[in-house]
Design a protein around this motif. Structure first.
Motif, PDB file in Angstrom:
ATOM      1  N   ASP A  84       0.891  -1.208   0.046  1.00 39.06           N
ATOM      2  CA  ASP A  84       0.169  -0.036  -0.060  1.00 39.06           C
ATOM      3  C   ASP A  84       0.957   1.231   0.045  1.00 39.06           C
ATOM      4  OD1 ASP A  84      -2.227  -1.502   0.022  1.00 39.06           O
ATOM      5  OD2 ASP A  84      -3.043  -0.688   1.898  1.00 39.06           O
ATOM      6  N   ALA A  85       2.238   1.160   0.732  1.00 36.58           N
ATOM      7  CA  ALA A  85       2.957   2.323   0.721  1.00 36.58           C
ATOM      8  C   ALA A  85       4.198   1.778   0.958  1.00 36.58           C
ATOM      9  CB  ALA A  85       2.481   3.095   1.921  1.00 36.58           C
ATOM     10  N   VAL A  86       5.229   2.669   0.569  1.00 36.66           N
ATOM     11  CA  VAL A  86       6.689   2.562   0.442  1.00 36.66           C
ATOM     12  C   VAL A  86       7.260   3.606   1.004  1.00 36.66           C
ATOM     13  CG1 VAL A  86       8.760   1.950  -0.825  1.00 36.66           C
ATOM     14  CG2 VAL A  86       6.711   1.118  -1.690  1.00 36.66           C
ATOM     15  N   ASN A  87       7.646   3.831   2.103  1.00 33.98           N
ATOM     16  CA  ASN A  87       8.242   4.951   2.746  1.00 33.98           C
ATOM     17  C   ASN A  87       9.820   5.160   2.836  1.00 33.98           C
ATOM     18  OD1 ASN A  87       5.466   5.697   3.541  1.00 33.98           O
ATOM     19  ND2 ASN A  87       5.495   4.122   4.866  1.00 33.98           N
ATOM     20  N   PHE A  88      10.263   6.538   2.876  1.00 35.82           N
ATOM     21  CA  PHE A  88      11.654   6.495   3.058  1.00 35.82           C
ATOM     22  C   PHE A  88      11.861   7.397   4.431  1.00 35.82           C
ATOM     23  CE2 PHE A  88      15.130   9.737   2.746  1.00 35.82           C
ATOM     24  CZ  PHE A  88      16.054   8.988   2.125  1.00 35.82           C
ATOM     25  N   TRP A  89      12.755   6.964   5.263  1.00 38.78           N
ATOM     26  CA  TRP A  89      12.919   7.456   6.468  1.00 38.78           C
ATOM     27  C   TRP A  89      14.569   8.006   6.433  1.00 38.78           C
ATOM     28  CZ3 TRP A  89       8.971   6.964  10.140  1.00 38.78           C
ATOM     29  CH2 TRP A  89       7.953   5.858   9.604  1.00 38.78           C
ATOM     30  N   MET A  90      14.754   9.056   7.118  1.00 34.53           N
ATOM     31  CA  MET A  90      16.269   9.605   7.070  1.00 34.53           C
ATOM     32  C   MET A  90      16.402  10.649   8.403  1.00 34.53           C
ATOM     33  SD  MET A  90      19.123  11.095   4.413  1.00 34.53           S
ATOM     34  CE  MET A  90      20.796  11.290   5.052  1.00 34.53           C
ATOM     35  N   GLY A  91      17.210  10.318   9.318  1.00 36.61           N
ATOM     36  CA  GLY A  91      17.248  11.380  10.327  1.00 36.61           C
ATOM     37  C   GLY A  91      18.470  10.931  11.579  1.00 36.61           C
ATOM     38  N   SER A  92      18.620  11.770  12.432  1.00 37.54           N
ATOM     39  CA  SER A  92      19.692  11.560  13.357  1.00 37.54           C
ATOM     40  C   SER A  92      19.282  10.580  14.508  1.00 37.54           C
ATOM     41  CB  SER A  92      20.177  12.675  13.945  1.00 37.54           C
ATOM     42  OG  SER A  92      19.224  13.440  14.812  1.00 37.54           O
ATOM     43  N   ALA A  93      20.293  10.532  15.380  1.00 35.46           N
ATOM     44  CA  ALA A  93      20.027   9.582  16.681  1.00 35.46           C
ATOM     45  C   ALA A  93      19.023  10.492  17.506  1.00 35.46           C
ATOM     46  CB  ALA A  93      21.337   9.500  17.284  1.00 35.46           C
ATOM     47  N   ARG A  94      18.738  11.632  17.505  1.00 37.80           N
ATOM     48  CA  ARG A  94      17.976  12.303  18.051  1.00 37.80           C
ATOM     49  C   ARG A  94      16.487  12.138  17.764  1.00 37.80           C
ATOM     50  NH1 ARG A  94      19.300  18.316  18.222  1.00 37.80           N
ATOM     51  NH2 ARG A  94      19.564  18.175  16.005  1.00 37.80           N
ATOM     52  N   SER A  95      16.056  11.533  17.008  1.00 39.30           N
ATOM     53  CA  SER A  95      14.804  11.307  16.440  1.00 39.30           C
ATOM     54  C   SER A  95      14.480   9.929  16.939  1.00 39.30           C
ATOM     55  CB  SER A  95      14.713  11.260  14.753  1.00 39.30           C
ATOM     56  OG  SER A  95      14.933  12.503  14.450  1.00 39.30           O
ATOM     57  N   VAL A  96      13.439   9.755  17.619  1.00 42.45           N
ATOM     58  CA  VAL A  96      12.874   8.561  18.463  1.00 42.45           C
ATOM     59  C   VAL A  96      11.183   8.489  17.930  1.00 42.45           C
ATOM     60  CG1 VAL A  96      12.372   7.225  20.436  1.00 42.45           C
ATOM     61  CG2 VAL A  96      14.503   8.719  20.056  1.00 42.45           C
ATOM     62  N   THR A  97      10.963   7.171  17.658  1.00 47.60           N
ATOM     63  CA  THR A  97       9.592   7.018  17.478  1.00 47.60           C
ATOM     64  C   THR A  97       8.967   6.442  18.528  1.00 47.60           C
ATOM     65  OG1 THR A  97       9.957   6.494  14.934  1.00 47.60           O
ATOM     66  CG2 THR A  97       7.936   5.761  15.778  1.00 47.60           C
ATOM     67  N   SER A  98       7.918   7.056  19.065  1.00 49.88           N
ATOM     68  CA  SER A  98       7.135   6.306  20.178  1.00 49.88           C
ATOM     69  C   SER A  98       6.606   5.212  20.114  1.00 49.88           C
ATOM     70  CB  SER A  98       6.466   7.608  20.966  1.00 49.88           C
ATOM     71  OG  SER A  98       5.064   7.904  19.877  1.00 49.88           O
ATOM     72  N   MET A  99       6.326   4.279  20.883  1.00 54.78           N
ATOM     73  CA  MET A  99       5.645   2.884  20.809  1.00 54.78           C
ATOM     74  C   MET A  99       4.242   3.109  20.488  1.00 54.78           C
ATOM     75  SD  MET A  99       5.891  -0.286  23.216  1.00 54.78           S
ATOM     76  CE  MET A  99       4.888   0.266  24.577  1.00 54.78           C
ATOM     77  N   HIS A 100       3.961   2.394  19.240  1.00 56.96           N
ATOM     78  CA  HIS A 100       2.693   2.487  18.730  1.00 56.96           C
ATOM     79  C   HIS A 100       2.414   1.067  17.996  1.00 56.96           C
ATOM     80  CE1 HIS A 100       5.131   3.501  15.507  1.00 56.96           C
ATOM     81  NE2 HIS A 100       4.146   3.180  14.622  1.00 56.96           N
ATOM     82  N   LYS A 101       1.243   0.851  17.420  1.00 52.17           N
ATOM     83  CA  LYS A 101       1.260  -0.470  16.675  1.00 52.17           C
ATOM     84  C   LYS A 101       0.372   0.028  15.041  1.00 52.17           C
ATOM     85  CE  LYS A 101      -3.495  -1.407  17.994  1.00 52.17           C
ATOM     86  NZ  LYS A 101      -3.819  -0.002  18.626  1.00 52.17           N
ATOM     87  N   ASP A 102       0.563  -0.836  14.075  1.00 53.72           N
ATOM     88  CA  ASP A 102       0.241  -0.459  12.813  1.00 53.72           C
ATOM     89  C   ASP A 102      -0.712  -1.515  12.195  1.00 53.72           C
ATOM     90  OD1 ASP A 102       1.579   2.008  12.513  1.00 53.72           O
ATOM     91  OD2 ASP A 102       3.487   0.873  12.353  1.00 53.72           O
ATOM     92  N   HIS A 103      -1.781  -1.287  11.562  1.00 56.89           N
ATOM     93  CA  HIS A 103      -2.643  -2.308  10.896  1.00 56.89           C
ATOM     94  C   HIS A 103      -2.000  -2.774   9.354  1.00 56.89           C
ATOM     95  CE1 HIS A 103      -5.306  -0.198  13.559  1.00 56.89           C
ATOM     96  NE2 HIS A 103      -6.043  -1.510  13.550  1.00 56.89           N
ATOM     97  N   TYR A 104      -0.488  -3.098   9.464  1.00 55.28           N
ATOM     98  CA  TYR A 104      -0.018  -3.351   8.219  1.00 55.28           C
ATOM     99  C   TYR A 104       0.998  -4.658   8.512  1.00 55.28           C
ATOM    100  CZ  TYR A 104      -1.594   0.703   5.786  1.00 55.28           C
ATOM    101  OH  TYR A 104      -2.397   1.887   5.304  1.00 55.28           O
ATOM    102  N   GLU A 105       1.163  -5.333   7.560  1.00 56.57           N
ATOM    103  CA  GLU A 105       2.192  -6.360   7.629  1.00 56.57           C
ATOM    104  C   GLU A 105       3.611  -5.473   7.213  1.00 56.57           C
ATOM    105  OE1 GLU A 105       1.730  -8.871   8.979  1.00 56.57           O
ATOM    106  OE2 GLU A 105      -0.343  -9.514   8.511  1.00 56.57           O
ATOM    107  N   ASN A 106       4.640  -5.190   7.738  1.00 51.94           N
ATOM    108  CA  ASN A 106       5.651  -4.285   7.563  1.00 51.94           C
ATOM    109  C   ASN A 106       7.058  -4.981   7.071  1.00 51.94           C
ATOM    110  OD1 ASN A 106       7.363  -1.983   7.607  1.00 51.94           O
ATOM    111  ND2 ASN A 106       6.551  -1.286   9.874  1.00 51.94           N
TER     112      ASN A 106
END
Length: 309
Positions: A158-180
């Motif tokens: 459904d989607a192809v995502n690009f991620w780029m960042g530093s060590a200061r970027s943190v993703t908080s805990m969550h869940k997704d309705h996707y097979e990732n």
């Protein structure tokens, strides 16, 4: 036994039984990708994660992508970038669920900001299939789909995502309705994972929605008129057990995904993500089957909601 106590006991026993039957202490690491049949039978159907070591090591992106490469090839390209004062975008802070400020800037400007540790925190994290929609020039360096996942799941991502960042970027805990399918191209990502069956121990609340905004050099938090956002209350990297004692009962599984590695993260698994400086990743979201697993989790979620969790 009081009815709520009986429900609690059933939820705890269900989580324990899942741990005994199929949830391991570590994420299995494979030396080669599974076949489509193996992927579906042993991993999707059982809702279990795995890592393929070097599963994407032969991608051109793993050899080419770097700040230098992006500056030379795409420095003038305009991107949408999430900006925060603290690296916590889409996260709970001071009793609110706060979105990042979204800014348009060139790739060159983003790289300058990302490399400046005294600046605000800049992260390319737009989850709208930004690789295919906003950066199609980069597609020849990766793959448009994960062939064995597409065959097993019977659909393209459904989607192809690009991620780029530093060590200061943190993703908080969550869940997704996707097979990732999550691929690290450069750097490394550290995942803290919880099976969906750990839901009884993972506290949730509903939070008013807000957004970071910077005006004349000053950060503010602007409230947004919206229905409250249900979100995980605890930070698994720094849990406050005095506030959330039930979280001690959760089974935390950590997993490092290095450059060239591929992680399969099943739908509905809770995950918190941190990373090293200059980490680049691409993920493929395949829509999950809204089958008995989904129905079971919805029931589990509602029961915990009735118990105030």
């Amino acid at each position: 036994m009081h009815s709520s106590t009986a429900v609690e006991q059933c939820l705890y026993e269900s989580a324990e039984e899942a741990r005994e039957l199929y949830i391991h202490d570590v994420v299995p690491r494979l030396k080669s990708p599974p076949t489509a049949l193996e992927f579906y039978r042993h991993w999707v159907a059982q809702n279990r994660p795995f890592v393929v070591e070097g599963g994407a090591a032969d991608w051109p992106a793993c050899k080419k992508w770097s700040s230098k490469y992006f500056r030379e090839k795409y420095g003038d390209k305009v991107l949408s970038v999430a900006v925060t004062p603290n690296g916590r975008a889409d996260a709970v802070n001071n009793g609110k669920f706060i979105l990042p400020e979204e800014r348009e800037m060139t790739f060159d400007e983003f790289l300058n900001e990302m490399d400046d540790e005294t600046s605000d925190v800049f992260y390319i994290q737009k989850q709208n299939s930004n690789l295919t929609l906003d950066m199609p020039e980069l597609l020849p360096d990766v793959v448009e789909e994960i062939s064995w996942a597409t065959e097993a799941l019977g659909a393209k991502p459904d989607a192809v995502n690009f991620w780029m960042g530093s060590a200061r970027s943190v993703t908080s805990m969550h869940k997704d309705h996707y097979e990732n399918i999550y691929v690290v191209v450069k750097g490394a990502k550290e995942f803290i994972l919880h099976s969906p069956t750990d839901r009884p121990f993972i506290p949730h609340k509903s939070y008013p929605l807000a957004q970071y905004l910077k005006t004349n050099g000053t950060w503010t938090v602007q409230d947004i008129s919206s229905t409250p956002v249900p979100w995980v209350s605890v930070d698994p990297a720094n849990p406050k057990y005095n506030e959330y004692p039930m979280y001690k009962k959760a089974k935390k599984i950590t997993c490092t995904v290095k450059a060239g590695d591929l992680l399969y993260l099943p739908a509905l698994w809770f995950h918190h993500v941190s990373q090293t400086d200059g980490t680049i990743a691409v993920n493929y979201w395949y829509d999950m089957e809204f089958d008995v697993k989904y129905a079971y989790f919805q029931t589990l979620d509602k029961l915990n909601g009735l118990l105030g969790r």
